[in-house]
Design a protein around this motif. Structure first.
Motif, short mmCIF file in Angstrom:
data_model
loop_
_atom_site.label_atom_id
_atom_site.label_comp_id
_atom_site.label_asym_id
_atom_site.label_seq_id
_atom_site.Cartn_x
_atom_site.Cartn_y
_atom_site.Cartn_z
N TRP A 102 19.03 -0.58 -8.26
CA TRP A 102 19.40 0.21 -7.23
C TRP A 102 17.35 1.05 -7.06
CZ3 TRP A 102 17.59 5.35 -7.96
CH2 TRP A 102 17.65 6.38 -6.85
N LEU A 103 16.99 0.68 -8.21
CA LEU A 103 15.41 1.60 -7.81
C LEU A 103 15.41 -0.02 -7.23
CD1 LEU A 103 13.11 3.47 -8.78
CD2 LEU A 103 13.18 2.03 -10.69
N TYR A 139 0.84 -0.91 0.42
CA TYR A 139 -0.33 -0.36 -0.35
C TYR A 139 0.84 1.23 0.50
CZ TYR A 139 -3.59 3.00 0.98
OH TYR A 139 -4.06 4.45 1.41
N LYS A 140 2.46 1.23 1.24
CA LYS A 140 3.09 2.22 0.78
C LYS A 140 4.05 2.66 -0.51
CE LYS A 140 4.43 2.30 5.73
NZ LYS A 140 5.88 2.67 6.47
N ARG A 141 3.96 1.21 -1.12
CA ARG A 141 4.72 1.55 -2.22
C ARG A 141 3.58 2.22 -3.68
NH1 ARG A 141 6.73 -0.85 1.71
NH2 ARG A 141 8.79 -1.15 1.26
N TRP A 142 2.60 2.16 -3.14
CA TRP A 142 1.12 2.32 -4.33
C TRP A 142 0.79 4.39 -4.37
CZ3 TRP A 142 -2.03 -1.56 -6.56
CH2 TRP A 142 -1.64 -2.45 -7.43
N ILE A 182 13.19 1.55 -3.25
CA ILE A 182 11.76 0.60 -3.31
C ILE A 182 11.47 -0.11 -1.58
CG2 ILE A 182 9.49 -0.20 -3.56
CD1 ILE A 182 10.13 0.26 -6.76
N MET A 183 12.47 -0.84 -1.69
CA MET A 183 13.15 -1.48 -0.62
C MET A 183 13.08 -0.51 0.67
SD MET A 183 14.91 -4.75 -1.21
CE MET A 183 15.39 -5.51 -2.65
N VAL A 184 13.57 0.52 0.70
CA VAL A 184 14.00 1.01 2.03
C VAL A 184 13.56 2.27 2.06
CG1 VAL A 184 16.42 2.36 2.46
CG2 VAL A 184 16.66 0.20 1.57
N PRO A 239 4.80 4.70 -9.68
CA PRO A 239 5.06 4.71 -10.65
C PRO A 239 7.22 4.48 -10.82
CG PRO A 239 5.11 6.82 -10.70
CD PRO A 239 4.91 6.25 -9.13
N TRP A 240 8.10 4.82 -9.73
CA TRP A 240 8.87 3.76 -9.35
C TRP A 240 8.96 1.80 -9.48
CZ3 TRP A 240 11.98 6.65 -11.54
CH2 TRP A 240 12.35 8.32 -11.13
N PHE A 241 7.63 1.46 -8.34
CA PHE A 241 6.86 1.00 -8.32
C PHE A 241 7.11 -0.13 -9.97
CE2 PHE A 241 4.46 -2.67 -7.97
CZ PHE A 241 4.79 -3.00 -6.76
N TRP A 242 6.33 0.54 -10.70
CA TRP A 242 6.13 -0.75 -12.04
C TRP A 242 7.86 -0.30 -12.61
CZ3 TRP A 242 3.01 -3.91 -11.64
CH2 TRP A 242 2.44 -3.64 -10.89
N LEU A 243 8.00 0.41 -12.78
CA LEU A 243 9.15 1.45 -13.57
C LEU A 243 10.08 -0.03 -13.25
CD1 LEU A 243 11.37 2.63 -15.41
CD2 LEU A 243 12.03 3.97 -13.87
N SER A 244 10.10 -0.21 -11.54
CA SER A 244 11.79 -1.69 -11.15
C SER A 244 11.40 -3.14 -12.00
CB SER A 244 11.57 -1.45 -9.75
OG SER A 244 11.66 -2.52 -9.61
N ILE A 245 10.12 -3.17 -12.49
CA ILE A 245 9.83 -4.67 -13.17
C ILE A 245 10.38 -4.23 -14.38
CG2 ILE A 245 7.40 -3.86 -13.39
CD1 ILE A 245 8.78 -7.24 -12.41
#
Length: 411
Positions: free
Chosen positions: A349-350, A299-302, A354-356, A308-314
């Protein structure tokens, strides 16, 4: 008809000369990093300071992971008695040799993160484990036997210290092999590598639980350790590829050819898919089950600044290697492999970002010079230390028992 002896074709005593533009750029990058960190830490803005500490943790952990992956690569090749990699083993050995320095830096960061500025405030804050305190947190109190400062620091020292000792010894034995010859060094390395792999395999998930997952102590995932290991392994292979290609472009290591690069490309491709599998399994099971204490992590990462970073990572870490490396010829081309390896290092790195960040910088988040400058600084530090180490010994392990197999390696 006699067999041609390839040993006569190469200069196995050649040493890499770390100088010129490469050395200057690495030093400039370190200066940029120091400037970014200083600006962040000396800022009167509390959030800026918080972001700086979070970025230091991110890059300190990433730096240590890549060096640890170098040690894992060396040990894995030794235990599996892989001959193909003998000709390029000096590169991961140089990475492994830097692990003690990376570990000390990370240990300082996490220690400061616990004391000077509390990165781990989700479990290390006043009253969280005291039933009489208004800040009492039953869930955190239930984990206090594991999540406590002495235990946390002891595990950090124990894990990173053990990895560093094995990495240092394995590299030293290989360098001594150049002087002594024979099979004694190889046999010692084989035994030590087997022990190291068992220790490393069982403890790296716990290390990632401590260093990264505990940033959000209410949440846990049994897959998180393997998710981190996959990211570490892919990043390590990418770093090996980048160094190898650039060293070859500088005119060194002529005995390494497109067949060796192809094998590294297969590892990069295959474990990028494995990373995606673990990423998807962790995400999809939590998304589908819709249990509040689990979904809070995603939820935090959405939230708007992270989604945008969440989906760019995948996209970077899965779609890019899938499309760019699925072709056999692509894995044999230096420029293609260099591009994909750099892309994946940026992508992971991205991934670590997103983890940190969501668990450490709670409000007024930003992205700018602090993030970019800190990353550049650690890239410069890694480059300077690894290439300095690489330049101190011959680039070929001339008495390695599988060197001849590596010279004749073909796919």
């Amino acid at each position: 008809m006699g067999t041609h002896n390839h040993h006569n074709d190469y200069n196995f005593s050649e040493q890499f000369q770390f100088s010129g533009i490469a050395k200057v750029l690495s030093l400039v990058a370190i200066v940029v990093g120091i400037a970014a960190i200083a600006i962040g830490l000396l800022s009167s803005d509390h959030i800026m300071v918080e972001r700086t500490y979070a970025n230091l943790l991110l890059m300190g952990y990433y730096f240590t992971c890549v060096c640890a992956a170098g040690a894992f690569f060396v040990a894995l090749q030794m235990v599996t008695q892989s001959g193909w990699s003998a000709g390029l083993i000096r590169i991961p050995q140089a990475m492994a040799s830097v692990l003690p320095i990376a570990s000390i830096i990370l240990l300082i960061i996490v220690a400061l993160g616990l004391t000077t500025h509390n990165l781990y405030h989700h479990w290390h804050a006043e009253g969280l484990t005291d039933p009489n305190s208004p800040n009492y947190d039953k869930l955190v109190a239930g984990k206090a036997a594991f999540l406590n400062v002495p235990g946390f620091l002891i595990r950090q020292i124990l894990f990173m210290g053990t990895y560093s000792i094995f990495a240092f010894i394995l590299a030293k034995i290989s360098y001594n092999e150049d002087l002594a010859g024979g099979l004694n060094s190889y046999k010692k390395s084989f035994k030590l590598s087997a022990i190291f792999l068992v220790i490393f395999g069982f403890t790296t998930p716990i290390w990632s639980f401590d260093t990264i997952m505990s940033l959000e102590a209410h949440w846990f995932s049994t897959m998180f350790g393997w998710y981190n290991f996959a990211a570490m392994w892919v990043s390590g292979i990418a770093a090996i590829i980048i160094i190898l290609v650039l060293v070859k472009k500088a005119g060194y290591m002529a005995w390494v050819n497109e067949n060796h690069l192809h094998d590294l490309g297969k590892l990069l491709f295959g474990f990028s898919i494995f990373w995606t599998y673990v990423w998807f399994a962790q995400f999809m099971l939590i998304y589908y089950s819709n249990i509040p204490e689990e979904t809070v992590y995603f939820y935090k990462r959405w939230e708007p600044e992270y989604k945008p970073w969440f989906w760019l990572s995948i996209i970077i870490n899965f779609v890019a290697p899938l499309l760019l490396l699925v072709d056999r010829d692509a894995k044999r081309k230096q420029n293609v492999m260099l591009f994909v390896a750099i892309l994946l290092l940026a992508g992971h790195w991205l991934d670590y970002y997103i983890m940190v960040m969501p668990g450490t910088v709670e409000s007024h988040r930003g992205f700018g010079f602090i993030e970019i400058g800190t990353a550049i600084g650690f890239v410069g530090l890694f480059t300077f230390l690894v290439l300095s180490k690489l330049s101190k010994h011959a680039l070929a392990p001339k008495n390695h028992p599988f060197l001849d197999e590596s010279l004749h390696h073909q796919i």
